[in-house]
Design an enzyme around this catalytic site. Structure first.
Site, PDB file in Angstrom:
ATOM      1  N   SER A 135       0.836  -1.195   0.000  1.00  0.00           N
ATOM      2  CA  SER A 135       0.000   0.000   0.000  1.00  0.00           C
ATOM      3  C   SER A 135       0.871   1.245   0.000  1.00  0.00           C
ATOM      4  O   SER A 135       2.046   1.204   0.407  1.00  0.00           O
ATOM      5  CB  SER A 135      -0.897   0.011   1.250  1.00  0.00           C
ATOM      6  OG  SER A 135      -1.538   1.269   1.442  1.00  0.00           O
ATOM      7  N   TYR A 148      -3.377  -1.328   9.661  1.00  0.00           N
ATOM      8  CA  TYR A 148      -3.238  -1.542   8.218  1.00  0.00           C
ATOM      9  C   TYR A 148      -1.841  -1.144   7.752  1.00  0.00           C
ATOM     10  O   TYR A 148      -1.158  -1.911   7.068  1.00  0.00           O
ATOM     11  CB  TYR A 148      -4.307  -0.713   7.511  1.00  0.00           C
ATOM     12  CG  TYR A 148      -4.345  -0.837   6.010  1.00  0.00           C
ATOM     13  CD1 TYR A 148      -4.966  -1.924   5.401  1.00  0.00           C
ATOM     14  CD2 TYR A 148      -3.795   0.148   5.196  1.00  0.00           C
ATOM     15  CE1 TYR A 148      -5.028  -2.031   4.016  1.00  0.00           C
ATOM     16  CE2 TYR A 148      -3.854   0.054   3.819  1.00  0.00           C
ATOM     17  CZ  TYR A 148      -4.468  -1.036   3.231  1.00  0.00           C
ATOM     18  OH  TYR A 148      -4.534  -1.136   1.864  1.00  0.00           O
TER      19      TYR A 148
END
Length: 256
Positions: A135, A148
């Site tokens: 990400s 995350y």
């Protein structure tokens, strides 16, 4: 000639979003795709449409990985590629994040990626490819997504170590680092039949126009094209690398 002719590729989290677009593109480029997900109805329907194999796969479960790999080998006799796409996102400040929530994100995003590499690589022929989905938050910070971001940073570490350890077998391992992409993760309206998902997408474009130099949210098809590049011979001399696909978000903020 397709760029993936004759290759067998497992894609996790493939029933919708980025995974769905990766499966569709890979199949169009000649791959025998294995659609893997926990969303059995959606995944099976997609696999049927494409003439592909569907396998139920909870990426956090070791036994599911063993079953998925066995099914792929039984169906196609080999495995040439893996796209570790499955992931989840939870919003919370770090000090308000319950341990159970943190570990849930770790198990899906980080452990899922680890198990995928560990289970599939030994079954892969020399010259295979692994693409891990990290990400934008794996190369920078972002408030409210601590669990995350932690897992996505970890995925970059796993990618580099795997690239080193598997290089002797010419198995290449790289990571994609998407920014904001118009999937159900960023746009929950896609999961609400009563919502106007297209209007929600336009609203996201207006929001990200202020943050992203290219002035819009990304499309899952664009991430799929990067996954294809990293899974075919176009990237034959690339391994162990993170590829940011974020519309320029990481470059900085314009004050003009």
């Amino acid at each position: 000639m397709g760029k993936l002719d004759g290759r067998v590729v497992i894609v996790t989290g493939a029933a919708r979003g980025q995974g769905e677009q990766e499966v569709r593109l890979f199949a169009a480029e000649g791959a025998e795709v294995v659609v893997a997900d926990v969303l059995d109805d959606q995944g099976a329907a997609l696999a049927k449409e494409l003439g592909a194999l569907y396998v139920h796969l909870d990426v956090s479960e070791e036994s599911d990985w063993r079953s998925a790999v066995a099914a792929a080998r039984d169906a196609h006799g080999r495995i040439d590629g893996l796209v570790n796409n499955a992931g989840i996102l939870r919003f919370n400040s770090l000090v308000d994040t319950p341990l159970d929530e943190f570990m849930q994100v770790v198990r899906v995003n980080q452990v899922g990626c680890f198990l995928g590499i560990r289970t599939v690589a030994p079954e892969m022929g020399d010259g295979g490819t692994i693409v891990n989905t990290a990400s934008y938050t794996g190369v920078t910070g972002m408030a409210a997504v601590g669990a995350y971001a932690a897992t996505k940073h970890a995925i970059l570490g796993l990618t580099r170590v795997a690239a080193l350890e598997l290089a002797a077998r010419k198995i290449r391992v790289n990571a994609m680092c998407p920014g904001a992409i118009d999937t159900a993760m960023s746009n929950p309206a896609q999961l609400d039949p009563a919502a106007d998902a297209e209007e929600a997408s336009r609203g996201l474009d207006r929001f990200y126009r202020k943050l992203v130099p290219l002035g819009r949210i990304g499309k899952p098809e664009e991430v799929a094209r990067l996954a294809l590049f990293l899974s075919c011979d176009d990237s034959s001399y690339i391994t162990g690398q993170p590829f940011v696909i974020d519309g320029g978000w990481l470059a900085g903020v314009s004050i003009v």
